[in-house]
Design a protein around this motif. Structure first.
Motif, PDB file in Angstrom:
ATOM      1  N   PRO A 321      13.142  -1.764  -3.118  1.00 58.14           N
ATOM      2  CA  PRO A 321      12.658  -0.475  -2.607  1.00 58.14           C
ATOM      3  C   PRO A 321      12.877  -0.288  -1.109  1.00 58.14           C
ATOM      4  CG  PRO A 321      10.993  -1.578  -3.968  1.00 58.14           C
ATOM      5  CD  PRO A 321      12.053  -2.578  -3.667  1.00 58.14           C
ATOM      6  N   LEU A 322      13.164  -1.383  -0.400  1.00 61.32           N
ATOM      7  CA  LEU A 322      13.315  -1.308   1.050  1.00 61.32           C
ATOM      8  C   LEU A 322      14.738  -0.976   1.497  1.00 61.32           C
ATOM      9  CD1 LEU A 322      11.217  -4.454   2.050  1.00 61.32           C
ATOM     10  CD2 LEU A 322      10.457  -2.079   1.867  1.00 61.32           C
ATOM     11  N   ILE A 323      15.692  -0.915   0.556  1.00 64.73           N
ATOM     12  CA  ILE A 323      17.093  -0.705   0.950  1.00 64.73           C
ATOM     13  C   ILE A 323      17.303   0.657   1.620  1.00 64.73           C
ATOM     14  CG2 ILE A 323      19.454  -0.485   0.085  1.00 64.73           C
ATOM     15  CD1 ILE A 323      18.780  -2.684  -1.945  1.00 64.73           C
ATOM     16  N   PRO A 324      16.894   1.795   1.018  1.00 63.85           N
ATOM     17  CA  PRO A 324      17.062   3.078   1.728  1.00 63.85           C
ATOM     18  C   PRO A 324      16.278   3.144   3.040  1.00 63.85           C
ATOM     19  CG  PRO A 324      16.741   3.452  -0.614  1.00 63.85           C
ATOM     20  CD  PRO A 324      16.423   2.012  -0.360  1.00 63.85           C
ATOM     21  N   PRO A 325      14.992   2.712   3.096  1.00 64.17           N
ATOM     22  CA  PRO A 325      14.302   2.723   4.390  1.00 64.17           C
ATOM     23  C   PRO A 325      14.975   1.854   5.446  1.00 64.17           C
ATOM     24  CG  PRO A 325      12.719   2.482   2.597  1.00 64.17           C
ATOM     25  CD  PRO A 325      14.087   2.336   1.995  1.00 64.17           C
ATOM     26  N   ALA A 326      15.517   0.700   5.019  1.00 63.96           N
ATOM     27  CA  ALA A 326      16.193  -0.177   5.981  1.00 63.96           C
ATOM     28  C   ALA A 326      17.446   0.492   6.528  1.00 63.96           C
ATOM     29  CB  ALA A 326      16.538  -1.505   5.323  1.00 63.96           C
ATOM     30  N   ALA A 327      18.190   1.174   5.654  1.00 72.02           N
ATOM     31  CA  ALA A 327      19.389   1.887   6.111  1.00 72.02           C
ATOM     32  C   ALA A 327      19.015   2.982   7.102  1.00 72.02           C
ATOM     33  CB  ALA A 327      20.133   2.476   4.915  1.00 72.02           C
ATOM     34  N   ALA A 328      17.879   3.662   6.854  1.00 70.55           N
ATOM     35  CA  ALA A 328      17.424   4.715   7.768  1.00 70.55           C
ATOM     36  C   ALA A 328      16.899   4.129   9.079  1.00 70.55           C
ATOM     37  CB  ALA A 328      16.339   5.547   7.091  1.00 70.55           C
ATOM     38  N   ARG A 329      16.281   2.959   8.983  1.00 70.78           N
ATOM     39  CA  ARG A 329      15.704   2.325  10.172  1.00 70.78           C
ATOM     40  C   ARG A 329      16.776   1.758  11.082  1.00 70.78           C
ATOM     41  NH1 ARG A 329      10.928  -0.818  10.990  1.00 70.78           N
ATOM     42  NH2 ARG A 329      10.788  -1.213  13.234  1.00 70.78           N
ATOM     43  N   PHE A 330      17.885   1.280  10.487  1.00 68.90           N
ATOM     44  CA  PHE A 330      18.962   0.676  11.272  1.00 68.90           C
ATOM     45  C   PHE A 330      20.267   1.416  11.001  1.00 68.90           C
ATOM     46  CE2 PHE A 330      15.863  -2.645  10.212  1.00 68.90           C
ATOM     47  CZ  PHE A 330      15.471  -3.032  11.490  1.00 68.90           C
ATOM     48  N   PRO A 331      20.389   2.652  11.497  1.00 68.20           N
ATOM     49  CA  PRO A 331      21.576   3.469  11.187  1.00 68.20           C
ATOM     50  C   PRO A 331      22.878   2.867  11.688  1.00 68.20           C
ATOM     51  CG  PRO A 331      20.276   4.480  12.945  1.00 68.20           C
ATOM     52  CD  PRO A 331      19.453   3.362  12.381  1.00 68.20           C
ATOM     53  N   GLY A 332      22.832   2.158  12.815  1.00 68.61           N
ATOM     54  CA  GLY A 332      24.054   1.548  13.332  1.00 68.61           C
ATOM     55  C   GLY A 332      24.585   0.483  12.407  1.00 68.61           C
ATOM     56  N   LEU A 333      23.688  -0.330  11.856  1.00 71.94           N
ATOM     57  CA  LEU A 333      24.089  -1.376  10.921  1.00 71.94           C
ATOM     58  C   LEU A 333      24.636  -0.769   9.634  1.00 71.94           C
ATOM     59  CD1 LEU A 333      24.178  -4.419  10.374  1.00 71.94           C
ATOM     60  CD2 LEU A 333      21.849  -4.239   9.447  1.00 71.94           C
ATOM     61  N   PHE A 334      23.984   0.311   9.160  1.00 71.76           N
ATOM     62  CA  PHE A 334      24.444   0.995   7.956  1.00 71.76           C
ATOM     63  C   PHE A 334      25.829   1.586   8.177  1.00 71.76           C
ATOM     64  CE2 PHE A 334      24.168   4.944   5.207  1.00 71.76           C
ATOM     65  CZ  PHE A 334      24.422   4.272   4.015  1.00 71.76           C
ATOM     66  N   GLN A 335      26.020   2.215   9.333  1.00 71.57           N
ATOM     67  CA  GLN A 335      27.312   2.796   9.684  1.00 71.57           C
ATOM     68  C   GLN A 335      28.402   1.723   9.719  1.00 71.57           C
ATOM     69  OE1 GLN A 335      27.692   6.176  10.665  1.00 71.57           O
ATOM     70  NE2 GLN A 335      29.870   6.063  11.119  1.00 71.57           N
ATOM     71  N   GLN A 336      28.076   0.584  10.305  1.00 73.91           N
ATOM     72  CA  GLN A 336      29.046  -0.501  10.418  1.00 73.91           C
ATOM     73  C   GLN A 336      29.419  -1.039   9.050  1.00 73.91           C
ATOM     74  OE1 GLN A 336      27.746  -3.690  12.929  1.00 73.91           O
ATOM     75  NE2 GLN A 336      29.646  -4.861  12.739  1.00 73.91           N
ATOM     76  N   ALA A 337      28.429  -1.215   8.161  1.00 69.26           N
ATOM     77  CA  ALA A 337      28.714  -1.744   6.827  1.00 69.26           C
ATOM     78  C   ALA A 337      29.594  -0.797   6.025  1.00 69.26           C
ATOM     79  CB  ALA A 337      27.402  -2.006   6.095  1.00 69.26           C
ATOM     80  N   VAL A 338      29.295   0.501   6.071  1.00 71.32           N
ATOM     81  CA  VAL A 338      30.082   1.489   5.331  1.00 71.32           C
ATOM     82  C   VAL A 338      31.519   1.501   5.826  1.00 71.32           C
ATOM     83  CG1 VAL A 338      30.410   3.970   4.948  1.00 71.32           C
ATOM     84  CG2 VAL A 338      28.148   2.938   4.631  1.00 71.32           C
ATOM     85  N   ASN A 339      31.698   1.485   7.139  1.00 68.71           N
ATOM     86  CA  ASN A 339      33.050   1.575   7.672  1.00 68.71           C
ATOM     87  C   ASN A 339      33.819   0.271   7.575  1.00 68.71           C
ATOM     88  OD1 ASN A 339      33.790   4.336   8.970  1.00 68.71           O
ATOM     89  ND2 ASN A 339      31.602   4.055   9.398  1.00 68.71           N
ATOM     90  N   LEU A 340      33.111  -0.844   7.423  1.00 67.49           N
ATOM     91  CA  LEU A 340      33.796  -2.106   7.160  1.00 67.49           C
ATOM     92  C   LEU A 340      34.507  -2.035   5.821  1.00 67.49           C
ATOM     93  CD1 LEU A 340      34.168  -4.947   8.372  1.00 67.49           C
ATOM     94  CD2 LEU A 340      32.211  -5.682   7.009  1.00 67.49           C
ATOM     95  N   LEU A 341      33.885  -1.356   4.841  1.00 64.53           N
ATOM     96  CA  LEU A 341      34.511  -1.167   3.542  1.00 64.53           C
ATOM     97  C   LEU A 341      35.522  -0.025   3.572  1.00 64.53           C
ATOM     98  CD1 LEU A 341      31.420  -1.617   1.206  1.00 64.53           C
ATOM     99  CD2 LEU A 341      33.339  -3.185   1.469  1.00 64.53           C
ATOM    100  N   ALA A 342      35.221   1.009   4.326  1.00 62.84           N
ATOM    101  CA  ALA A 342      36.087   2.199   4.317  1.00 62.84           C
ATOM    102  C   ALA A 342      37.446   1.928   4.915  1.00 62.84           C
ATOM    103  CB  ALA A 342      35.401   3.345   5.070  1.00 62.84           C
TER     104      ALA A 342
END
Length: 342
Positions: A321-342
């Motif tokens: 349940p913490l995955i979406p809140p964690a992505a919102a809490r750490f947007p830079g990390l989420f951005q980096q992970a998405v673009n590492l795959l993209a």
């Protein structure tokens, strides 16, 4: 004797055949199903997949995608990551398959309507149901008969997680975003991909054996956005996780889902299949087929690491349940992970 026999005429097999023909190989594809072939998938192409299709000389009609959005089931917590290296594309699987088939035909690649059942190989060639080729590429899907016949299926170890399945349906409704939305609930995720002016695809990934509508009911925000939209029949696939001992067995090489698969959670399967097809042909052109194993591992490293990590968290009741809140809490990390795959 032909240079390259490709067993399986899905996107991975056709991409391999096209790269082979462009490299000057004499290529034949064996595919028993008439094109276009549909498949239960999220139908979202990451920017890397779009670039790979450009390299094949293929243009796929679809809906441009700017990035990824994570949401909880009621939409209270959300995070967005935009692609930095070009746009993605939401495209019907049938359209993707049709344009790849047209490109193969344009290059003069024969597509034989036959299913390969028996394979044998010697030091200098492979024989498949009477057809002789210098190399055989198995692109015959998630549950590859070729992989199984060669004894390359890896048995799951003790404590294996419940298998995951994918269910997909299309809805005739105007897309409300140009992002792929990933809605999270306790038991499954729902992936919303814009596909055209009046169509979205919704794929549900789950390990629970429940009907599609019961899975979708876990996402009240999503259900309200769909309303009474006309819908297509449900199509399914799975179990998703498939392990292969190797991508190379003598003169037989594996590409796409047949090469092994972790999960559709990060949406990277097609991009990996298309880029691996190019690497496979490069290794053959250089006369180094064994080098393809290392090339595949290098190409898939980020996909395997991030997907396994996210899947591990998804399977922890306290962490999921913490995955979406964690992505919102750490947007830079989420951005980096998405673009590492993209």
């Amino acid at each position: 004797m032909i240079d390259l026999l490709v067993v399986g005429g899905g996107p991975a097999g056709l991409a391999t055949a096209i790269h082979g023909a462009l490299a000057g190989f004499d290529v034949v594809v064996a595919e028993p199903r008439p094109a276009p072939v549909d498949k239960a998938c999220g139908e979202g192409l990451m920017p890397g997949a779009v670039r790979a299709l450009d390299g094949l000389g293929v243009k796929v009609p679809g809906h441009p995608l700017r990035g990824i959005r994570y949401l909880d089931a009621v939409g209270e917590r959300r995070a967005e990551a935009l692609f930095r290296t070009g746009h993605g594309l939401g495209a019907r699987r049938t359209l993707l398959h049709a344009v790849l088939t047209d490109r193969a035909v344009q290059l003069g690649i024969p597509i034989l309507p036959r299913r390969v059942r028996q394979i044998s190989q010697s030091t200098d060639h492979v024989t498949a149901d009477g057809m002789a080729a210098r190399y055989l590429v198995a692109a015959d899907g998630l549950h590859s008969p070729t992989r199984r016949a060669l004894g390359l299926d890896e048995r799951p170890g003790a404590g294996r997680r419940p298998p995951r399945y994918g269910l997909r349906r299309h809805y005739s409704v105007e897309p409300w975003s140009d992002l792929v939305e990933v809605h999270w609930s306790a038991g499954c995720e729902a992936y919303v991909t814009p596909l055209g002016p009046q169509q979205v695809g919704i794929a549900v990934l789950t390990s629970e054996h429940l009907p599609y509508e019961a899975q979708l009911a876990r996402f009240p925000l999503l259900v309200s956005q769909l309303g009474t939209a006309v819908r297509t029949p449900v199509r399914g696939a799975g179990p998703l996780r498939q392990r292969a001992r190797s991508r190379v067995a003598g003169r037989v090489l594996f590409v796409g889902d047949a090469a092994g698969y972790v999960d559709a959670l990060t949406g990277e399967g097609l991009a990996l299949a298309l880029t691996a097809a190019a690497e496979l042909v490069r290794c053959l052109r250089e006369g180094r087929p064994q080098a393809y194993e290392d090339a595949w591992r290098r190409l898939s490293r980020n996909y395997r690491l991030l997907t396994k990590s996210l899947l591990w968290a998804r399977n922890q009741p306290r962490l999921a349940p913490l995955i979406p809140p964690a992505a919102a809490r750490f947007p830079g990390l989420f951005q980096q992970a998405v673009n590492l795959l993209a």
